[in-house]
Each structure stands twice: as structure tokens, then as C-alpha cells.
Design an enzyme around this catalytic site. Structure first.
Site, short mmCIF file in Angstrom:
data_model
loop_
_atom_site.label_atom_id
_atom_site.label_comp_id
_atom_site.label_asym_id
_atom_site.label_seq_id
_atom_site.Cartn_x
_atom_site.Cartn_y
_atom_site.Cartn_z
N ASP A 38 0.80 -1.23 0.00
CA ASP A 38 0.00 0.00 0.00
C ASP A 38 0.83 1.28 0.00
O ASP A 38 0.29 2.36 -0.22
CB ASP A 38 -0.94 0.02 1.21
CG ASP A 38 -2.04 -1.01 1.11
OD1 ASP A 38 -2.51 -1.25 -0.02
OD2 ASP A 38 -2.43 -1.57 2.15
N GLY B 118 -6.30 -1.13 -1.40
CA GLY B 118 -6.04 0.15 -0.79
C GLY B 118 -7.22 0.63 0.02
O GLY B 118 -7.95 1.51 -0.40
#
Length: 318
Positions: free
Chosen positions: A126, A169
Site C-alpha cells: 500500500d 487500498g
């Protein structure tokens, strides 16, 4: 010195590269290395394996983590931490290296505050750790997403179709932002930036008005549901729209050259910090220099979001 290594939380490509670098450099410098299986859960259960040079051979190019990873709710209670500390002391482990994301950092900090010498490496696709420009696995994940979007574009063009592509995400839109720019997306939907469906539809219409035969929308999972967004786009634009959730394929595969080299450089820095008596730190990369900050400092700062890059993405999609 006896150095323990564990990987925690979600796996990311390049974790094996980091394990390899830490192990080999430590052994070459005369230290012992112990691998800890299955993250903090394995630490509480004493799942320790000594690592020799040959044990980390042929893993540089492999995705995931050969030490395996497992989320553990028990570890975040004092009783679990005490179990972990007892096993570390029993195994005479002087230093513990933790590779993972912010949850892993919090676990490492808890142990450090109880007297264990801990060190962190940013292992998460991420790219949402403060004081590091990149995290291990991010570059590989973006390249995987771009490759898959290219394939989706081929079929979308064949059918004059709009595709909504959902990427990982939950709290960070970095994968969506970077892969969206690299893929020429018509719109990128992120949790960091307010958005509305009408503007997204207008972006798609502009593309078709210019003669495009497809539309590409990239959505970070924390910003909305891809299938619902696709239905709303089709309803408003009357253009055939399909959604694709790329899922865990983003975590797999061989790490990129960047991730392999980056992880190796950080592994070297960890051993340097251990030998210089600098515990309680997290290693990162800032302006292409391998740096370190205290774990507490990293956790206290919210990761920066690149609004300038988002502005570039918007301008490029016009």
C-alpha cells in the site's frame, strides 16, 4: 549476536529479498540468524528456525514470504506480548527484525517498550508508511496492476466498453493513483480525495467524444464499491460498463528489480543499526537514501499523500 526475523500482516513481494539480505549480511559479519514462522503468532508459539546461508538461497525472486505471515489479535494484549518475550529470551535472541506494515510496527514498538531491541522494515504493497518514499512490494504491485489493466483495455476496446477496475487500498489510494496514471485512466477514485459520480461520468464521456473506444476507471477499495460504481456509470451514460476486482493477485508474483534492490539495501542498513547499537528504529528510503527514524516517530506521523501527482493525473485525463 542472535538476530530474529519475522514477517507480519499482509505479505508483499520483496519480503524474501529482505530476509535474504538480513540473513546473509548478518552471517557474513559473524552473527546468528533465527527465522520466526508465522509472524507474531509464531513468536508467541516459539516457531523458531535457525537460518544458514543456504536456507535463504533461491528466494530472491519469489513473491510472498517463506517465513509465512499470520495476523494475531492475541499478540496485542499484554499476556500475548509476555509470551513472545519469554520465547525470545529462551532462544537468546538479542535483536528482533519485523517486516510489515503499520500494525506490525505497533507490535514491534510494544516489544521495544518492554525492553526488546526491535527494528522495522516497511513491507506493504500500500505504500502507506511515513518517512519512506516507497515500501517493499509497492513497485511490484503497481506493475502487476498496470499489466492487468492493459489486458482489460484490450477487451474493453473490442466492445466499446467502460471498465471499472478495483484495486487494493482500504486507507491508501497509492496503488490506484500510480497504476491509474501509468494506464492512462479516465478517472481515478481514491479515499484521500472527495469525488462524485457525475464528474466521473463526464470524464468518460469526454473520452468517447474524442474518439476513444473504451473507458478505464481505477478505484481504490477504500473509496467505493467497483460493481456499484459500474452500475451507476452505465445508468447515467448508457455505455456498457463492467467491473473487475483484481483482488489478491496484486500481492503475488516475482518482485520487481527495484523491490529486490531496495529491500536488500534496507536489510544492509538494519544490520548496520544493530551493530551500532541503534534499536527501536524503522528503516526507509528518502530521496534515494536509506534512512532510519524511531518507530514511535513513524507511527506518530500520517503518511503524506501526493496531491501534486493526483493533479497531474487529472490533467492527463482531460
Amino acid at each position: 549476536m542472535n538476530i530474529g526475523i519475522l514477517t507480519s500482516g499482509g505479505d508483499s513481494q520483496g519480503m524474501n529479498s529482505a530476509i535474504r539480505a538480513i540473513t546473509r549480511i548478518a552471517i557474513i559479519k559473524g552473527h546468528n540468524v533465527i527465522g520466526i514462522k508465522k509472524g507474531f503468532q509464531g513468536l508467541m508459539n516459539g516457531l523458531f528456525v535457525p537460518l544458514a546461508l543456504r536456507d535463504v538461497g533461491d528466494i530472491l525472486h519469489r513473491g510472498g514470504t517463506f517465513l509465512q505471515s499470520e495476523r494475531s489479535s492475541d499478540f496485542y494484549f499484554p499476556e500475548g506480548q509476555e509470551r513472545a518475550i519469554a520465547h525470545l529470551k529462551e532462544a537468546n535472541i538479542d535483536h528482533l527484525v519485523v517486516i510489515g506494515g503499520d500494525g506490525s510496527y505497533r507490535g514491534a514498538l510494544a516489544l521495544y517498550q518492554k525492553g526488546i531491541n526491535t527494528y522495522c522494515l516497511p513491507g506493504t504493497i500500500d505504500n502507506d508508511i511515513a518517512f519512506t518514499d516507497y515500501t517493499i512490494g509497492f513497485d511490484t504491485a503497481v506493475n502487476i496492476v498496470v499489466s492487468l489493466i492493459n489486458k482489460i483495455r484490450d477487451t474493453s476496446t473490442s466492445h466499446d466498453r467502460t471498465s471499472v477496475i478495483m484495486v487494493m487500498g482500504k486507507g491508501s489510494g497509492n496503488i490506484a493513483l500510480h497504476s491509474g496514471i501509468a494506464s492512462g485512466a479516465d478517472a481515478i477514485i481514491l479515499p484521500e480525495v472527495p469525488w462524485n459520480i457525475e464528474e466521473v461520468c463526464q470524464s468518460i464521456k469526454k473520452g468517447y467524444d474524442r474518439g476513444k473506444r473504451h473507458g478505464i476507471i481505477v478505484v481504490a477499495e477504500g473509496a467505493g464499491c467497483g460493481s456499484q460504481i459500474a452500475k451507476e456509470i452505465e445508468k447515467r451514460t448508457r455505455l456498457e460498463t463492467r467491473s473487475t476486482n483484481l483482488g489478491h493477485v496484486q500481492r503475488g508474483g516475482s518482485p520487481s528489480a527495484f523491490d529486490r534492490i531496495f529491500a536488500s539495501r534496507m536489510g544492509d542498513k538494519i544490520i548496520e543499526c544493530i551493530e551500532n547499537g541503534i534499536p527501536g528504529i524503522a528503516v526507509g528510503i528518502e530521496k534515494n537514501e536509506i534512512t532510519y527514524r524511531t518507530i514511535q516517530e513513524v507511527l506518530n506521523k500520517k503518511p503524506d499523500f501526493n496531491y501534486k501527482l493526483y493533479e497531474i493525473a487529472n490533467n492527463l485525463s482531460q
